[in-house]
Structures are given as structure tokens and as C-alpha cells.
Design a protein around this motif. Structure first.
Motif, PDB file in Angstrom:
ATOM      1  N   ILE A   1       0.859  -1.201   0.000  1.00  0.00           N
ATOM      2  CA  ILE A   1       0.000   0.000   0.000  1.00  0.00           C
ATOM      3  C   ILE A   1       0.887   1.239   0.000  1.00  0.00           C
ATOM      4  CG2 ILE A   1      -1.729   1.318   1.303  1.00  0.00           C
ATOM      5  CD1 ILE A   1      -2.828  -1.337   2.340  1.00  0.00           C
TER       6      ILE A   1
ATOM      7  N   ARG B   1       0.609   4.052  -2.944  1.00  0.00           N
ATOM      8  CA  ARG B   1       0.057   5.401  -2.736  1.00  0.00           C
ATOM      9  C   ARG B   1       0.686   6.427  -3.670  1.00  0.00           C
ATOM     10  NH1 ARG B   1       2.351   7.988   2.817  1.00  0.00           N
ATOM     11  NH2 ARG B   1       1.068   9.671   2.075  1.00  0.00           N
TER      12      ARG B   1
ATOM     13  N   MET C   1      -1.324   6.247  -7.137  1.00  0.00           N
ATOM     14  CA  MET C   1      -2.769   6.093  -7.017  1.00  0.00           C
ATOM     15  C   MET C   1      -3.505   6.535  -8.279  1.00  0.00           C
ATOM     16  SD  MET C   1      -3.354   6.957  -3.042  1.00  0.00           S
ATOM     17  CE  MET C   1      -4.821   7.894  -3.208  1.00  0.00           C
TER      18      MET C   1
ATOM     19  N   MET D   1      -2.396  -0.253  -4.664  1.00  0.00           N
ATOM     20  CA  MET D   1      -2.788  -0.075  -3.257  1.00  0.00           C
ATOM     21  C   MET D   1      -4.184  -0.627  -2.956  1.00  0.00           C
ATOM     22  SD  MET D   1      -4.537   3.524  -2.712  1.00  0.00           S
ATOM     23  CE  MET D   1      -5.096   2.786  -1.272  1.00  0.00           C
ATOM     24  N   MET D   2      -5.064  -0.693  -3.987  1.00  0.00           N
ATOM     25  CA  MET D   2      -6.434  -1.158  -3.746  1.00  0.00           C
ATOM     26  C   MET D   2      -6.452  -2.642  -3.363  1.00  0.00           C
ATOM     27  SD  MET D   2      -8.628   1.259  -4.120  1.00  0.00           S
ATOM     28  CE  MET D   2     -10.171   0.442  -4.391  1.00  0.00           C
TER      29      MET D   2
ATOM     30  N   GLY E   1      -5.042  -3.543   0.144  1.00  0.00           N
ATOM     31  CA  GLY E   1      -5.981  -3.000   1.143  1.00  0.00           C
ATOM     32  C   GLY E   1      -7.221  -3.870   1.236  1.00  0.00           C
ATOM     33  N   GLY E   2      -7.733  -4.271   0.062  1.00  0.00           N
ATOM     34  CA  GLY E   2      -8.912  -5.145   0.034  1.00  0.00           C
ATOM     35  C   GLY E   2      -8.618  -6.475   0.726  1.00  0.00           C
TER      36      GLY E   2
ATOM     37  N   ILE F   1      -6.511  -7.011   3.163  1.00  0.00           N
ATOM     38  CA  ILE F   1      -6.497  -6.805   4.625  1.00  0.00           C
ATOM     39  C   ILE F   1      -7.936  -6.790   5.143  1.00  0.00           C
ATOM     40  CG2 ILE F   1      -5.931  -5.188   6.494  1.00  0.00           C
ATOM     41  CD1 ILE F   1      -3.607  -4.173   4.794  1.00  0.00           C
TER      42      ILE F   1
ATOM     43  N   PRO G   1      -8.249  -0.738   7.469  1.00  0.00           N
ATOM     44  CA  PRO G   1      -7.132   0.022   8.048  1.00  0.00           C
ATOM     45  C   PRO G   1      -7.383   1.515   7.816  1.00  0.00           C
ATOM     46  CG  PRO G   1      -6.365  -1.573   6.385  1.00  0.00           C
ATOM     47  CD  PRO G   1      -7.846  -1.528   6.296  1.00  0.00           C
TER      48      PRO G   1
ATOM     49  N   TRP H   1      -5.516   3.204   4.940  1.00  0.00           N
ATOM     50  CA  TRP H   1      -5.983   2.840   3.591  1.00  0.00           C
ATOM     51  C   TRP H   1      -7.249   3.616   3.247  1.00  0.00           C
ATOM     52  CZ3 TRP H   1     -10.015  -0.703   1.719  1.00  0.00           C
ATOM     53  CH2 TRP H   1      -9.842  -1.076   0.379  1.00  0.00           C
TER      54      TRP H   1
ATOM     55  N   LEU I   1      -6.308   7.073   2.377  1.00  0.00           N
ATOM     56  CA  LEU I   1      -5.798   7.219   1.011  1.00  0.00           C
ATOM     57  C   LEU I   1      -6.942   7.237  -0.005  1.00  0.00           C
ATOM     58  CD1 LEU I   1      -2.704   4.812   1.108  1.00  0.00           C
ATOM     59  CD2 LEU I   1      -2.649   7.275   0.807  1.00  0.00           C
TER      60      LEU I   1
ATOM     61  N   GLN J   1      -7.869  10.332  -2.402  1.00  0.00           N
ATOM     62  CA  GLN J   1      -7.894  10.183  -3.853  1.00  0.00           C
ATOM     63  C   GLN J   1      -9.215  10.703  -4.431  1.00  0.00           C
ATOM     64  OE1 GLN J   1      -5.528   9.502  -5.711  1.00  0.00           O
ATOM     65  NE2 GLN J   1      -6.413   8.975  -7.683  1.00  0.00           N
TER      66      GLN J   1
END
Lengths: 287, 313
Positions: free
Chosen positions: A240, A244, A247, A254-255, A258-259, A261, B143, B146, B149, B153
Motif C-alpha cells: 500500500i 500510494r 494512485m 494499493m487497492m 488494502g482489500g 487486509i 485500516p 488505507w 488514502l 484520492q
């Protein structure tokens, strides 16, 4: 023998009761998939996790690169699998370490009246530190490595388990069978292990599941900040952190971690909720 | 009441003493010489010796501890190695963004969580309840960095509604400061609202079936008066507890969120201190934040005394 055979007999019962709950079953299935993907990473992964390919950098998801590539042309799907290994093993190791420390502190404080006040105050003081902050400080002191992240998070989460063990021990200590064991002259360590510890496993299992989830979030946070596991090792947090910066051009970097997690932590919470309702209805209270 | 306050105050002092000890020990577990670690591999023996003297690492461990405690009691947390200023000054300069971030996040979390938790309990088992419970569990799994972010965005980069990072210049207006705080506070507040929602719901469920609630209803009171005046007031104690816990969670979240949004707060200071191994700053921040947590919880315990006359310590 009896001490060993009883939990073994009760385990299938617990699992079969757990899978009758739709949400817990869903959590278990997702966790099994993530765990399997992590274990089989070297077999499933189409590329090496550190293989650079500048020609393929920031490649969008496609049949060639399922989850696309990152800024250095590394396959995100491959790195996701390897990162799952790190996250799950760090989470699991944290639970084991926190349980060991938590059990020792909780049993001492709950069973021995004289030790209760001092140990409880130490637990209170440890819980005054926000988890990430204490973990950051400990990792800074010990040095950044996977082992030290586990040690730091294990120390951070141990007081929570210690409180759970202490609360159960205080109740169990007064039960007739513990008094009977004492009267029969059974040595204290044996009473602690055979009679007290065995009866605190249920709340410990419930809390352990939630700590597993929290440890995954915390490890991702530490890696994201660059103060945890070495950036060379793929983790969901470092992915991530790299993503960033891209992005706009490559949001998948990063998506996707994150998904992953969110899905893993959510599954652990679903299983934890199910376990709590089954094992500790007093704590459940429809939370 | 006075006895309860004194008991709780004594307990707080003991916990703070242990907190100071833990903070002192943390730096001492550093493998090798902390002064050498701080200065890095290129430091000369003379530099290391000078820093050892400056940090008070020359004496025995007991002397060092005594020196440290004396400093802390006098509000002296030492000197930052890299910022070249007293730690208290560095912390004070960065306290404002962290303070407002924490307050706004708690506000957002509470504004969302209390009504949702109350309604969820009141309409137990309804579609609203199921949706709220699912969303709360989902929010607890995200999180905060995240989510931050993603918000950045969408709302800052794509829509341009808010600033992407920073806190505005030294003379920035209040509205500019708020503009900088909206997204980080939203990220933290949304994640934290999950825990408060679940606790509010559970506490309300506990009291909604109690006798006095039934009595209030049978007296012909309006339903909302029953829920808000009778049930909610009695559900407040566990809710207050979780608000105290959330304050700690928010500070933890602030460490990471400040870094995401480049807010020059205490969290950001700690992260850069860790990367530069500026131990006095890390110790100072730990002490102040743990101290605040202990104080907040003491305040909440005092609130218990006001909310529930049966509470004694």
C-alpha cells in the motif's frame, strides 16, 4: 491422559457448531482460502516476488498479470500471495506470544492474591499506551525485523489477554473443585495448568481471534509507515505504501492489498464473533 | 465521593509511575549502546561519548533512572537529538493538529455511532439493525490509513474539495485548517465509529428490557422519551468506557493517519523520530500520550461518579 483427551474430543464439536452459523462459515471459508494461498504461494505464484521487469512496470490487471504490476514491474498477484504468508504468520505468532505472556500474567494475578495488585497495575500501565505507538517504540528500540515486530506486538497485546485470563481465574479459583484439589494437596502448578488454565481456554480463544485480526492491521500499519518489516519483503502494508505514490496511474497497487487486509480481518472478526457466541455467551451480549 | 476520588487518584499515580518506568526501560532494551545506535555507523568514538554524557547514559542504571525520573517530574523530557530543541517544545509545537484531529474524529464517530447504535438496538433484528451491524463490522476491519488514502484520492484529488495534505502555513485561517482536517478526521472517525456503535447497541439492548423501562412505558410516556431519557441514560456507563478506549484508539490511528495526510502532528513527529532513532522524542511522546490516556480515563471514572451514584472506588 484425561487432560489431553478432553480438548481433543471437544474440538470437532466446536467446529461443527461454528459452521452451522452462516457468517462464521463464510469467515472460515475465506480464511481457509487465504491461508491456502499463503501456504501454496511458491507453487501458485506465476513469477518470483522480487522479479523486476521495467518493461512491464505499472501494467494494468490482465490475463498475463492478474492483479497488474507495480512500479518496478513486479507481479502484484505474486507479491500478494507472499505478503499473505507474512501477514498470517506474523498475526499467528503474535497471538501465540501474547497468549504465553498473557497467561502467565493473568494466572499469577488472578490466582495469587498478593500478586494481584502489582501485576494488575503493570497491566493497567501497559494498556495506557496506544498499541501502534508502543509497537513503534519497541520496534525502534529492538530494531526493525519480522521477529521484532512479533515481539513488539506480542508485548502490546499481552495485557488484553492477561485481563481475560485474570477475570476467569478469579472466578475459577473459588470453585469447589479447585478447593478440593488444594485440600488433596495437589501442587499449585498442577492446579493452575490442569484445572484453571483448561477452563480459561474458551475466552482466550475468542480474544485470540480478535487479537489475530488486530495484529494483522497493526503489522500493516507498521509496514506502511516503514518502521516494521524490511521493505524488501512483500507485505500488504508495504505494498500500500508503494501504491500510494501511483494512485492516479495504477490504483490497483494499493487497492488490492488494502482489500485483502479488509477481507482477512473481517473474516477473523466473523469467526471471533461466532466463537464468542458459542463459548462465552456472557460476553456476547449481542455486540 | 471524596474517598472514591482520592482512591482513584492514588491508583492513577501508581500507574503513571509504572508508565514512566516502562518508557525508561524501552530505550534500555536497545541491543548495544543506544548512543551509538542513534548516531549511526559513521559516528566517531568522541561523538558517541559526548552523546552518552548528554543523555545521562554514563552512570549506573539506577543513577540513570533517578536522573530520568527527576527530569520527568520537572517536565523535562530531554533534548531531541535531531531537532536540537527540548522534547517538550517539539511536542508542544505539534500538539495542535493531533488534538483537533482526535477531537474531530471522536465527534464524527460519536455523531454516527450513538444514533445508529440506539436505533439498531430499538429495532433489533430489523433490516436497519442487520445493515448497521454489518457496516460496523466492515468498518472495524478497514485500516484507517488505507481508508484515508481512498478518501484523499476521491475527495481531494478527483473532486478537489479538500486539500491533499499538510495543515496550511503558519498564518492559515481557521477554515483552511478545518479543510485540512476533514479527510483525516473522517477516515479515523468512520473506523472508530464501529466500536462505539456496537457497544451502544449492546448497552441499549441490556437496558431496554429492564423493569423501569417497562414501567416508564406503562405510565404512557412517549416512546422516544422512554428510550432517550430512561434507557439511554442507564446505558451510558459502558458507552463512556468505550469512548475512553476509543480516545486511545484514535491516538494510535492518528500516528498513521497524520503520516498519510502529512499533518505536522505528534504522530508524524514520532514516526520521523523512529526513522532517525531520536529516542528522547519517542520517550517523550510515549509519556505524554500514555499520561493523557490515564488522565482521560480518570476523567471518565469521575464522570461515572456523577452519572451513577452507586459507583464507588
Amino acid at each position: 491422559m484425561a487432560a489431553i483427551s478432553t480438548p481433543l474430543q471437544s474440538e470437532p464439536g466446536l467446529l461443527s457448531r461454528l459452521i452451522t452459523r452462516r457468517t462464521s462459515l463464510l469467515g472460515l471459508i475465506v480464511l481457509a482460502i487465504v491461508a491456502l494461498a499463503a501456504i501454496l504461494a511458491p507453487v501458485i505464484a506465476p513469477y518470483a516476488p522480487t522479479k523486476l521487469s521495467i518493461a512491464n512496470r505499472l501494467h494494468a490487471p490482465s490475463l498475463q498479470f492478474l492483479f497488474g504490476t507495480d512500479d518496478l514491474g513486479r507481479d502484484v498477484f505474486t507479491r500478494m500471495l507472499y505478503a499473505a504468508r507474512v501477514s498470517l504468520s506474523v498475526g499467528f505468532a503474535v497471538v501465540v506470544l501474547a497468549s504465553v505472556i498473557g497467561i502467565v500474567l493473568g494466572l499469577t494475578s488472578g490466582f495469587f492474591r498478593k500478586a494481584d495488585a502489582p501485576v494488575s497495575r503493570v497491566i493497567d500501565a501497559m494498556m495506557a499506551f496506544p498499541d501502534i505507538l508502543l509497537a513503534i517504540a519497541l520496534v525502534a528500540a529492538l530494531g526493525a525485523s519480522a521477529t521484532n515486530v512479533v515481539i513488539a506486538l506480542g508485548i502490546v497485546y499481552a495485557p488484553r489477554l492477561a485481563r481475560v485470563v485474570r477475570a476467569s481465574t478469579l472466578v475459577i479459583r473459588e470453585l469447589p473443585y479447585v478447593e478440593a484439589a488444594r485440600a488433596l494437596g495437589v501442587p499449585t502448578p498442577v492446579i493452575l495448568v490442569r484445572h484453571v488454565l483448561r477452563n480459561v481456554t474458551s475466552p482466550l480463544l475468542v480474544q485470540g481471534t480478535f487479537i489475530f485480526a488486530n495484529a494483522i492491521l497493526a503489522e500493516a500499519g507498521l509496514s506502511f509507515l516503514g518502521v516494521g518489516i524490511s521493505p524488501d519483503i512483500p507485505t500488504w502494508g508495504t505494498m500500500i505504501s508503494v501504491g500510494r505514490q501511483y494512485m492516479d496511474q495504477a490504483p490497483w497497487i494499493m487497492m488490492i492489498p488494502g482489500g485483502a487486509i479488509v477481507i482477512t480481518v473481517l473474516s477473523l472478526q466473523l469467526v471471533g464473533d461466532g466463537l464468542r457466541d458459542l463459548l462465552d455467551p456472557r460476553l456476547a451480549k449481542d455486540i | 465521593m471524596l474517598r472514591s476520588i482520592i482512591n482513584r487518584l492514588l491508583g492513577m499515580i501508581v500507574v503513571m509511575a509504572i508508565v514512566v518506568t516502562i518508557v525508561f526501560v524501552i530505550v534500555r532494551v536497545t541491543p548495544g549502546d543506544p548512543a551509538a545506535v542513534m548516531l549511526g555507523p559513521e559516528a566517531t568514538a568522541a561523538d558517541i561519548a559526548a552523546l552518552r554524557t548528554k543523555l545521562g547514559l554514563d552512570g549506573s542504571i539506577l543513577e540513570q533512572f533517578g536522573h530520568y525520573v527527576l527530569g520527568v517530574v520537572q517536565g523535562d523530557f530531554g533534548q531531541s537529538i535531531f531537532l536540537n530543541q527540548p522534547v517538550t517544545e517539539a511536542l508542544a509545537q505539534r500538539a495542535e493538529p493531533t488534538f483537533f484531529l482526535t477531537i474531530f474524529s471522536l465527534l464524527i464517530a460519536t455523531v454516527i455511532a450513538l444514533p445508529v447504535g440506539i436505533l439498531s438496538a430499538y429495532w433489533r433484528g430489523s433490516i436497519f439493525d442487520q445493515a448497521a451491524t454489518t457496516v460496523a463490522m466492515f468498518a472495524a476491519s478497514v485500516p484507517s490509513f488505507w481508508l484515508g488514502l481512498l478518501l484523499m484520492q476521491f475527495f481531494a484529488v478527483k473532486l478537489g474539495w479538500f486539500n491533499t495534505s499538510g495543515y496550511g502555513g503558519p498564518g492559515a485561517s481557521l477554515s483552511e485548517r478545518l479543510n485540512h482536517l476533514v479527510l483525516p478526521a473522517l477516515a479515523l472517525g468512520l473506523v472508530s465509529s464501529a466500536l462505539i456503535t456496537r457497544f451502544t447497541r449492546a448497552s441499549m439492548l441490556d437496558v431496554l428490557n429492564d423493569d423501569y423501562v417497562r414501567t416508564a412505558r406503562s405510565k404512557g410516556m412517549s416512546e422516544w422519551r422512554v428510550v432517550l431519557k430512561h434507557a439511554f441514560k442507564n446505558a451510558l456507563i459502558p458507552i463512556l468506557t468505550v469512548l475512553g478506549l476509543t480516545a486511545a484508539l484514535l491516538i494510535s490511528g492518528a500516528v498513521v493517519t497524520e503520516t498519510v495526510f502529512g499533518l505536522p502532528g505528534v504522530g508524524n513527529l514520532v514516526v520521523s523520530a523512529v526513522l532517525r532513532r531520536d529516542y528522547p522524542v519517542i520517550q517523550g511522546a510515549l509519556l505524554v500520550i500514555a499520561g493523557l490516556y490515564v488522565l482521560v480515563n480518570f476523567g471518565i471514572d469521575m464522570l461515572y461518579l456523577l452519572v451513577d451514584p452507586r459507583v464507588r472506588y
